[in-house]
Design an enzyme around this catalytic site. Structure first.
Site, PDB file in Angstrom:
ATOM      1  N   GLU A  64       0.829  -1.211   0.000  1.00 40.55           N
ATOM      2  CA  GLU A  64       0.000   0.000   0.000  1.00 40.55           C
ATOM      3  C   GLU A  64       0.863   1.262   0.000  1.00 40.55           C
ATOM      4  O   GLU A  64       0.582   2.212  -0.731  1.00 40.55           O
ATOM      5  CB  GLU A  64      -0.940   0.015   1.217  1.00 40.55           C
ATOM      6  CG  GLU A  64      -2.023  -1.023   1.172  1.00 40.55           C
ATOM      7  CD  GLU A  64      -3.059  -0.776   0.083  1.00 40.55           C
ATOM      8  OE1 GLU A  64      -3.233   0.379  -0.361  1.00 40.55           O
ATOM      9  OE2 GLU A  64      -3.701  -1.759  -0.335  1.00 40.55           O
ATOM     10  N   ASN A  68       1.057   3.935  -3.057  1.00 40.02           N
ATOM     11  CA  ASN A  68       0.754   5.357  -2.849  1.00 40.02           C
ATOM     12  C   ASN A  68       1.847   6.249  -3.419  1.00 40.02           C
ATOM     13  O   ASN A  68       1.558   7.278  -4.034  1.00 40.02           O
ATOM     14  CB  ASN A  68       0.580   5.662  -1.359  1.00 40.02           C
ATOM     15  CG  ASN A  68      -0.821   5.379  -0.862  1.00 40.02           C
ATOM     16  OD1 ASN A  68      -1.702   4.976  -1.600  1.00 40.02           O
ATOM     17  ND2 ASN A  68      -1.024   5.593   0.437  1.00 40.02           N
ATOM     18  N   ARG A 124      -9.780   4.083  -7.329  1.00 38.12           N
ATOM     19  CA  ARG A 124      -9.072   4.075  -6.050  1.00 38.12           C
ATOM     20  C   ARG A 124     -10.082   4.141  -4.911  1.00 38.12           C
ATOM     21  O   ARG A 124     -11.039   4.904  -4.959  1.00 38.12           O
ATOM     22  CB  ARG A 124      -8.111   5.265  -5.961  1.00 38.12           C
ATOM     23  CG  ARG A 124      -7.085   5.304  -7.061  1.00 38.12           C
ATOM     24  CD  ARG A 124      -6.021   4.271  -6.824  1.00 38.12           C
ATOM     25  NE  ARG A 124      -5.187   4.124  -8.014  1.00 38.12           N
ATOM     26  CZ  ARG A 124      -4.435   3.091  -8.233  1.00 38.12           C
ATOM     27  NH1 ARG A 124      -4.393   2.107  -7.369  1.00 38.12           N
ATOM     28  NH2 ARG A 124      -3.715   3.006  -9.319  1.00 38.12           N
TER      29      ARG A 124
END
Length: 160
Positions: A64, A68, A124
């Protein structure tokens, strides 16, 4: 006459944990390298004999954070670098740092709210920081607009 006795009280406070091992690397901000980051962290942490669940949690959090950086920090600019470092301490705590030199986050507190996304038109979910926080014991995010973002993930492993 009564004797005076000197009493020594020993502190029960543990000394600060010391770093046992660490590594640093950098790689291009390409989506294909997200699996590299997961694998590198997984291999490094394997020295601590983690459970399958502990390892899966940490790999997901790293995934994650790296995603990002790629998608939001650099906005899919593959000529940029992501910096990954990790260490573990003698108390079984693992610290993973994922750093980019991308656009930065104007309001970290808002960005960490569940379902917040800077790309509402994309597919997203805005759950990246929420997932990281759920799978780690501690998460620290620091960011400055135009200078980048650093995410520090901490997880203590039960096997040590």
């Amino acid at each position: 006459m009564s004797e005076k006795r000197n009493t020594v009280i020993k502190s029960r406070k543990k000394p600060p944990a010391e770093t046992v091992n660490s590594f640093k690397c950098s790689f291009p901000a390409k989506s294909v390298n997200e699996s590299f980051a997961r694998t590198a962290v997984s291999a490094f942490v394997s020295q601590l004999d983690p459970t399958v669940a502990e390892l899966a949690d940490l790999k997901t959090a790293v995934s994650e954070a790296v995603t990002n950086s790629i998608v939001h920090g650099y906005k899919d600019s593959p000529n940029s670098l992501i910096y990954l470092s990790a260490l573990y301490r003698d108390d079984g705590t693992v610290c993973i740092e994922i750093k980019d030199k991308g656009c930065g986050i104007p309001d970290v507190k808002t960005a960490m709210e569940p379902a917040y996304t800077t790309s509402p038109g994309d597919e997203r979910s805005g759950m990246g920081f929420t997932v990281m926080a759920a799978f780690c014991d501690r998460i620290k995010v620091s960011s400055a607009e135009g200078k980048g973002t650093t995410v520090i993930l901490e997880k203590r492993f039960s096997s040590t």
